[in-house]
Enzyme design. Structure first.
Site, PDB file in Angstrom:
ATOM      1  N   GLY A 282      37.733  42.337  30.139  1.00 35.19           N
ATOM      2  CA  GLY A 282      36.393  42.612  29.633  1.00 35.19           C
ATOM      3  C   GLY A 282      35.407  42.885  30.766  1.00 35.19           C
ATOM      4  O   GLY A 282      34.547  43.768  30.671  1.00 35.19           O
ATOM      5  N   THR A 283      35.534  42.144  31.846  1.00 37.30           N
ATOM      6  CA  THR A 283      34.612  42.301  32.977  1.00 37.30           C
ATOM      7  C   THR A 283      34.713  43.713  33.552  1.00 37.30           C
ATOM      8  O   THR A 283      33.695  44.372  33.804  1.00 37.30           O
ATOM      9  CB  THR A 283      34.929  41.251  34.061  1.00 37.30           C
ATOM     10  OG1 THR A 283      34.785  39.951  33.488  1.00 37.30           O
ATOM     11  CG2 THR A 283      33.998  41.392  35.251  1.00 37.30           C
TER      12      THR A 283
ATOM     13  N   GLN B 248      33.635  39.326  22.312  1.00 37.76           N
ATOM     14  CA  GLN B 248      33.736  38.212  21.353  1.00 37.76           C
ATOM     15  C   GLN B 248      33.899  38.698  19.916  1.00 37.76           C
ATOM     16  O   GLN B 248      34.440  37.987  19.079  1.00 37.76           O
ATOM     17  CB  GLN B 248      32.493  37.312  21.450  1.00 37.76           C
ATOM     18  CG  GLN B 248      32.395  36.513  22.730  1.00 37.76           C
ATOM     19  CD  GLN B 248      33.435  35.400  22.830  1.00 37.76           C
ATOM     20  OE1 GLN B 248      33.934  34.893  21.836  1.00 37.76           O
ATOM     21  NE2 GLN B 248      33.768  35.026  24.058  1.00 37.76           N
TER      22      GLN B 248
ATOM     23  N   SER C  82      38.519  42.585  25.320  1.00 41.33           N
ATOM     24  CA  SER C  82      39.395  41.831  26.211  1.00 41.33           C
ATOM     25  C   SER C  82      40.518  41.187  25.399  1.00 41.33           C
ATOM     26  O   SER C  82      40.264  40.596  24.347  1.00 41.33           O
ATOM     27  CB  SER C  82      38.597  40.755  26.952  1.00 41.33           C
ATOM     28  OG  SER C  82      39.462  39.964  27.729  1.00 41.33           O
TER      29      SER C  82
ATOM     30  N   HIS D 220      42.524  38.561  26.064  1.00 41.72           N
ATOM     31  CA  HIS D 220      42.736  37.105  26.011  1.00 41.72           C
ATOM     32  C   HIS D 220      41.750  36.379  25.099  1.00 41.72           C
ATOM     33  O   HIS D 220      41.866  35.183  24.876  1.00 41.72           O
ATOM     34  CB  HIS D 220      42.749  36.485  27.421  1.00 41.72           C
ATOM     35  CG  HIS D 220      41.408  36.303  28.062  1.00 41.72           C
ATOM     36  ND1 HIS D 220      40.753  35.095  28.051  1.00 41.72           N
ATOM     37  CD2 HIS D 220      40.616  37.154  28.750  1.00 41.72           C
ATOM     38  CE1 HIS D 220      39.607  35.217  28.730  1.00 41.72           C
ATOM     39  NE2 HIS D 220      39.496  36.456  29.156  1.00 41.72           N
TER      40      HIS D 220
ATOM     41  N   THR E 236      48.831  51.698  38.479  1.00 45.09           N
ATOM     42  CA  THR E 236      49.977  51.638  37.558  1.00 45.09           C
ATOM     43  C   THR E 236      49.628  50.729  36.392  1.00 45.09           C
ATOM     44  O   THR E 236      49.105  49.632  36.585  1.00 45.09           O
ATOM     45  CB  THR E 236      51.214  51.105  38.307  1.00 45.09           C
ATOM     46  OG1 THR E 236      51.454  51.971  39.414  1.00 45.09           O
ATOM     47  CG2 THR E 236      52.434  51.069  37.396  1.00 45.09           C
TER      48      THR E 236
ATOM     49  N   CYS F 263      27.912  21.823  35.536  1.00 50.79           N
ATOM     50  CA  CYS F 263      29.177  21.997  36.250  1.00 50.79           C
ATOM     51  C   CYS F 263      30.216  22.835  35.515  1.00 50.79           C
ATOM     52  O   CYS F 263      31.097  23.392  36.149  1.00 50.79           O
ATOM     53  CB  CYS F 263      29.790  20.655  36.582  1.00 50.79           C
ATOM     54  SG  CYS F 263      28.935  19.879  37.931  1.00 50.79           S
TER      55      CYS F 263
HETATM   56  C1  PLP Z   1      35.078  36.656  28.175  1.00 52.36           C
HETATM   57  C2  PLP Z   1      33.963  37.641  28.104  1.00 52.36           C
HETATM   58  C3  PLP Z   1      33.873  38.688  29.035  1.00 52.36           C
HETATM   59  C4  PLP Z   1      34.827  38.816  30.196  1.00 52.36           C
HETATM   60  O1  PLP Z   1      36.104  39.201  29.802  1.00 52.36           O
HETATM   61  P1  PLP Z   1      37.339  38.975  30.827  1.00 52.36           P
HETATM   62  O2  PLP Z   1      38.492  39.640  30.152  1.00 52.36           O
HETATM   63  O3  PLP Z   1      37.506  37.490  30.947  1.00 52.36           O
HETATM   64  O4  PLP Z   1      36.958  39.620  32.100  1.00 52.36           O
HETATM   65  C5  PLP Z   1      32.850  39.595  28.899  1.00 52.36           C
HETATM   66  N1  PLP Z   1      31.969  39.502  27.892  1.00 52.36           N
HETATM   67  C6  PLP Z   1      32.025  38.518  26.974  1.00 52.36           C
HETATM   68  C7  PLP Z   1      31.023  38.472  25.874  1.00 52.36           C
HETATM   69  C8  PLP Z   1      33.011  37.552  27.049  1.00 52.36           C
HETATM   70  O5  PLP Z   1      33.062  36.570  26.160  1.00 52.36           O
END
Ligand code: PLP
Length: 387
Positions: free
Chosen positions: A71-72, A178, A198, A200, A236, A324
């Site tokens: 996602g990042t 999300q 994303s 995961h 790749t 934290c």
């Molecule tokens: C988790 C998340 C990301 C980042 O996704 P990654 O796959 O962990 O890099 C970006 N935006 C939102 C809203 C997220 O919840």
């Protein structure tokens, strides 16, 4: 003691059927999708099937999906890609509750001559479409507003916002990390130009994601290298990851209607009961325009972190917008944007339910949380100073 995982917004376990779908692509069908021989073409075929599955989740065309490392990267690609493809325009509009992947990317651009508008949100976390309309100038190249917020679950009026952008001739990106897999998304219906996902966060593997790029959108590549992904992203392909992502989206789509209903019920049970059983609690985020899996509350006079540690002793995993947990001493920018004070922001607790959350899990939380709060309040210097 059974572990109760209520942090599905942070990450999800990879679905066993997803793992099963991925396995052949590590040691058996390991060919490089760019290779001409049939072995490589097997991998290529698997990647293309996954592209179709991911596209299907959001009703996009296959060729509008570019796989990324998550996602990042998708957020970085969308924002930097548009920013650098449109040099005559240097203004970007985002909301003040975006994920760090969007905010930090914009801060990076801000230091390099771009002008960024950080739009406020109301007390429930909603962006006002009129604010967007008023903020657009002839220098605006991109509006980026998340579909659903990761901390408070608030779902934005994406269609309205994207329509305003389109009418002004400005690209619209949404971070749907999300939302994707949880609630229905149809990119043509809402009219977004770019959308991040994303794997995961939807029961797929970590380290793989995608950017939807509407046909005709002008953006420059972000990862330079080979000609993979139709010249839009070198490197790749992460074949097993991509295959897993595809499978996860197919499962999500099939289970969506049932899961929305089931998770909403668990969510509302948890919210209602916490509000009933503990005094001095505030629900953060919109009461109804929120993700089916998100519960976020501020509990007066107790620190989020202390609650997390105590919940952890009971083998319950949750999250907080405080200190934290995010390895920083700052309160959550999302909660502060809602108008909460630092104390309230530091006393927040987020539970996100998921596919494997049961009614018993929720009841267990309701059994231990009031006791934890009572114990912590009894020791709280904050509470004493208020008496
Ligand atoms: C988790 C998340 C990301 C980042 O996704 P990654 O796959 O962990 O890099 C970006 N935006 C939102 C809203 C997220 O919840």
């Amino acid at each position: 003691m059974k572990r109760i995982y209520l942090d599905y917004a942070a990450t999800t376990p990879t679905h066993r059927d997803v793992v099963k779908a991925m396995l052949p692509y590590f040691s058996d069908s390991f060919g490089n999708p760019s290779s001409i021989y049939s072995y490589g073409q097997e991998s290529k075929g698997a990647v293309e099937k996954a592209r179709e599955q991911v596209a299907n989740l959001i009703s996009a065309h296959d060729e509008e999906i570019v796989f990324t490392s998550g996602g990042t990267e998708a957020d970085n690609f969308a924002i930097k890609g548009v920013a650098y493809a449109n040099p005559e325009r240097n203004h970007i509009i985002i909301s003040s509750i975006e994920h760090h992947a969007v905010i930090e990317t914009c801060k990076f651009l801000e230091k390099r001559g771009f002008e960024i508008t950080y739009l406020p949100v109301d007390k429930d976390g909603l962006v006002d479409p009129d604010d967007v309309r008023k903020t657009i100038t002839d220098k605006t190249c991109l509006i980026s507003i998340m579909h659903a917020n990761n901390e408070i679950g608030t779902i934005q009026p994406i269609k309205k916002l994207a329509t305003i952008a389109r009418e002004a001739g400005v690209y619209f990106h949404t971070d749907a990390v999300q939302a994707a897999g949880q609630i229905p998304i149809n990119v043509d219906d809402v009219g977004v130009d770019l959308l991040s996902m994303s794997a995961h966060k939807l029961y797929g593997p970590k380290g793989v994601g995608a950017l939807y790029i509407r046909k005709g959108t002008r953006l420059v590549p972000f990862m330079h290298g080979g000609s993979q992904e139709n010249d839009r992203r070198g490197s790749t392909e992460n074949v097993p990851g991509i295959v897993g992502f595809g499978k996860a989206t197919a499962i999500a789509l099939e289970a969506m209607t049932g899961e929305i209903e089931r998770q909403t019920r668990l969510r509302d049970h948890l919210i209602t009961s916490i509000l009933e059983q503990i005094d001095g609690v505030r629900l953060n985020g919109h009461p109804t325009k929120r993700l089916p899996n998100n519960v976020n509350v501020s509990i007066d006079y107790v620190e989020g972190e202390s609650m997390l540690l105590n919940l952890d002793l009971e083998n319950i995993c949750a999250s907080t917008g405080s200190a934290c947990s995010s390895s920083s001493l700052e309160a959550s920018h999302v909660l502060l944007a809602l108008g909460l004070g630092h104390e309230q922001a530091h006393s927040s607790l987020r539970f996100t339910v998921g596919k494997w959350t049961t009614e018993e899990d929720i009841n267990r939380v309701l059994e231990v949380l009031p006791k934890i709060v009572a114990r912590l309040r009894a020791m709280s210097p904050l509470l004493k100073s208020h008496k």
